[in-house]
Design an enzyme around this catalytic site. Structure first.
Site, PDB file in Angstrom:
ATOM      1  N   ASP A 173      -0.709  -0.278   9.598  1.00 19.33           N
ATOM      2  CA  ASP A 173      -2.081   0.240   9.760  1.00 19.33           C
ATOM      3  C   ASP A 173      -2.725   0.035  11.146  1.00 19.33           C
ATOM      4  OD1 ASP A 173      -1.424  -0.164   7.090  1.00 19.33           O
ATOM      5  OD2 ASP A 173      -3.219  -1.297   6.617  1.00 19.33           O
ATOM      6  N   GLU A 220      -6.874   0.827  -0.838  1.00 16.94           N
ATOM      7  CA  GLU A 220      -6.724   0.035   0.381  1.00 16.94           C
ATOM      8  C   GLU A 220      -7.549   0.666   1.512  1.00 16.94           C
ATOM      9  OE1 GLU A 220      -2.402  -2.010  -0.131  1.00 16.94           O
ATOM     10  OE2 GLU A 220      -2.281  -0.023   0.731  1.00 16.94           O
TER      11      GLU A 220
HETATM   12  C1  FRU Z   1      -2.143  -0.902   3.839  1.00 18.97           C
HETATM   13  C2  FRU Z   1      -1.947  -2.395   3.676  1.00 18.97           C
HETATM   14  C3  FRU Z   1      -3.282  -3.098   3.654  1.00 18.97           C
HETATM   15  C4  FRU Z   1      -2.943  -4.486   4.115  1.00 18.97           C
HETATM   16  C5  FRU Z   1      -1.855  -4.227   5.119  1.00 18.97           C
HETATM   17  C6  FRU Z   1      -0.803  -5.289   5.173  1.00 18.97           C
HETATM   18  O1  FRU Z   1      -1.043  -0.243   4.388  1.00 18.97           O
HETATM   19  O2  FRU Z   1      -1.191  -2.651   2.500  1.00 18.97           O
HETATM   20  O3  FRU Z   1      -3.930  -3.054   2.398  1.00 18.97           O
HETATM   21  O4  FRU Z   1      -4.032  -5.152   4.672  1.00 18.97           O
HETATM   22  O5  FRU Z   1      -1.259  -2.987   4.779  1.00 18.97           O
HETATM   23  O6  FRU Z   1       0.112  -5.073   6.218  1.00 18.97           O
END
Ligand code: FRU
Length: 451
Positions: A22, A203
């Protein structure tokens, strides 16, 4: 073994030689766009989550910087946001200065039954984002939940306003809204959800105002990533248009049907996830960047040692259609000086008797690898087929097409940008977009149509 050089995009951001997921902490401050990102500083697989960092002055050329916030033996640094605390409301900068403050999820590495696994924490920088110090009083928000993450923080109102945090209770498929005067003490205001796509985990929420083009009316857009449960299977990103009063988000509409094509999706491709928008971008522009990947196969993609790319930055707008329905449009932010493998705009006829197809194929030596965009006037769909785009072995359904309802009109404008392993397709002025990874044996450059 390294993946072939032609798969690495030139303008879509990639980490030099490590894993990335992300985008985090997108913020514009002192003339510079900051991109932080989920990063494993020591490998090509998901793990050791820390915040990588790069900056840009034009959103096109990115300068890599050292890891900004590193994991330790206790916790991984999961996704979150950065604010420029211009009033120094947090008191984290010396008097008269204003810190950049990162609000991120502390994820405990070893689950401890006595402690919630995910809490929200702060780090701050007083040297324009180069070095970061974790706040000594972390965590600042512990709701006693194991799946509580991805805080997006922004300032609401004028001088007498307050900070707002939207953060997901991931397994419950809810977005919780918190408020604070100092980024340190937070109080719960409201919850939104579950709504529309709520079969998987929610998320990476984002919430921002946009003015409807033409009418001047201001609406608020709540963006929520879902996995699984995306429109094209696996990871996907839905949004809601509505109002926000500083404490509660109220959507204008929710789908009455369970059919995911009746929900609002930011992108209809297989590889668009966890996007965020830049805080404080000049001229009130709302610029979004996403991770061009899908959790269904991100860990198995044929890319090494760098692992996956961001999308291009996209400028968002809100437009009302003939019936007054307000939806998002996105346009790629490009300077025009880029040398993409392909950047072409074609108007395809919409015919009830046969499909129109735009084909982008590989250079000689590319074994006929290609990507196809199909406009089906009879079924009123537009779809993207990557089943013959090269290496599709990372996932059993990698070759399944992505599709969207065809926007109205006798012709359909399609812009295709391909840059290494990322194809971004903007249909009908960005009413519909598709982000798709491709792993061809040679760059996809030759454009043809079959009408
Ligand atoms: C989304 C996610 C988030 C988390 C991160 C962990 O892709 O699963 O919810 O904070 O990636 O790398």
């Amino acid at each position: 073994m390294s993946s072939p050089a032609h798969l690495r995009p030139r303008y879509h951001f990639t980490a030099a030689d490590t894993w990335m997921n992300d985008p985090n902490g997108l913020v514009y401050a002192e003339g510079v766009y900051h991109l932080f990102y989920q990063n494993n500083p020591w490998g090509s697989d998901w793990g050791n989550l820390s915040w990588g960092h790069a900056t840009s002055r034009d959103l096109t050329n990115w300068e890599p910087l050292p890891v900004a916030i590193e994991c330790d033996e206790q916790e991984w640094i999961f996704s979150g946001s950065v604010v420029h605390d211009v009033r120094n409301s947090s008191g984290l900068a010396p008097a008269g200065r204003s810190p950049l403050v990162a609000v991120f999820t502390s994820c405990l590495i070893d689950p401890d039954p006595a402690r919630a696994r995910q809490r929200q924490s702060l780090a701050f920088s007083v040297d324009e984002g180069v070095t970061w110090v974790k706040y000594a009083g972390n965590p600042v928000l512990d709701a006693g939940l194991d799946h509580f993450r991805d805080p997006k923080v922004f300032w609401f109102g004028g001088d007498d306003g307050h900070w707002v945090m939207v953060v997901v209770e991931a397994e419950a498929c809810t977005v919780a809204v918190y408020a604070s005067d100092d980024l340190i003490a937070w109080t719960l205001q409201s919850r939104f959800g579950p709504a529309n796509s709520a079969q998987g985990a929610w998320e990476c929420p984002d919430l921002f105002p946009l003015t409807v083009v033409g009418s001047g009316e201001q609406k608020w857009v709540l963006v929520v990533s879902v996995y699984p449960g995306g429109i094209a299977a696996g990871s996907g990103v839905q949004y809601f248009v509505g109002d926000f009063d500083g404490a509660r988000f109220t959507p204008d509409r929710l789908s009455a049907s369970e059919d995911s094509t009746s929900f609002d999706w930011v992108d209809y491709g297989r590889d668009f996830y966890a996007p965020a928008t830049f805080a404080d971008a000049p001229d009130e522009r709302r610029i979004m960047m996403g991770w061009a990947n899908n959790w269904d196969y991100a860990r198995d993609s044929p890319l090494r040692p760098w692992r996956s790319a961001m999308t291009l930055p996209r400028e968002l707008s809100l437009v009302a259609d003939e019936e007054g329905l307000v939806t998002l449009r996105s346009a790629p932010v490009v300077t025009g000086g880029e040398s993409f493998d392909t950047d072409v705009t074609v108007s395809l006829p919409v015919s009830a008797s046969r499909a129109s197809v735009l084909i982008v194929s590989a250079e000689p030596g590319g074994a006929g690898d290609r990507l196809e965009v199909v406009v089906d006037g009879a079924g009123r769909t537009v779809s993207v087929d990557r089943s013959h785009s090269g290496d599709t072995s990372c996932y059993v359904d990698f070759g399944a097409p992505a599709w969207a309802p065809l926007p109205p009109g006798e012709v359909c404008d399609i812009r295709v940008i391909i840059d290494g392993c990322v194809a971004e397709i903007f249909v009908a002025g960005g009413r519909v977009t598709f982000t798709m990874q491709v792993f061809p044996q040679a760059p996809l450059r030759f454009v043809a149509t079959a009408l």
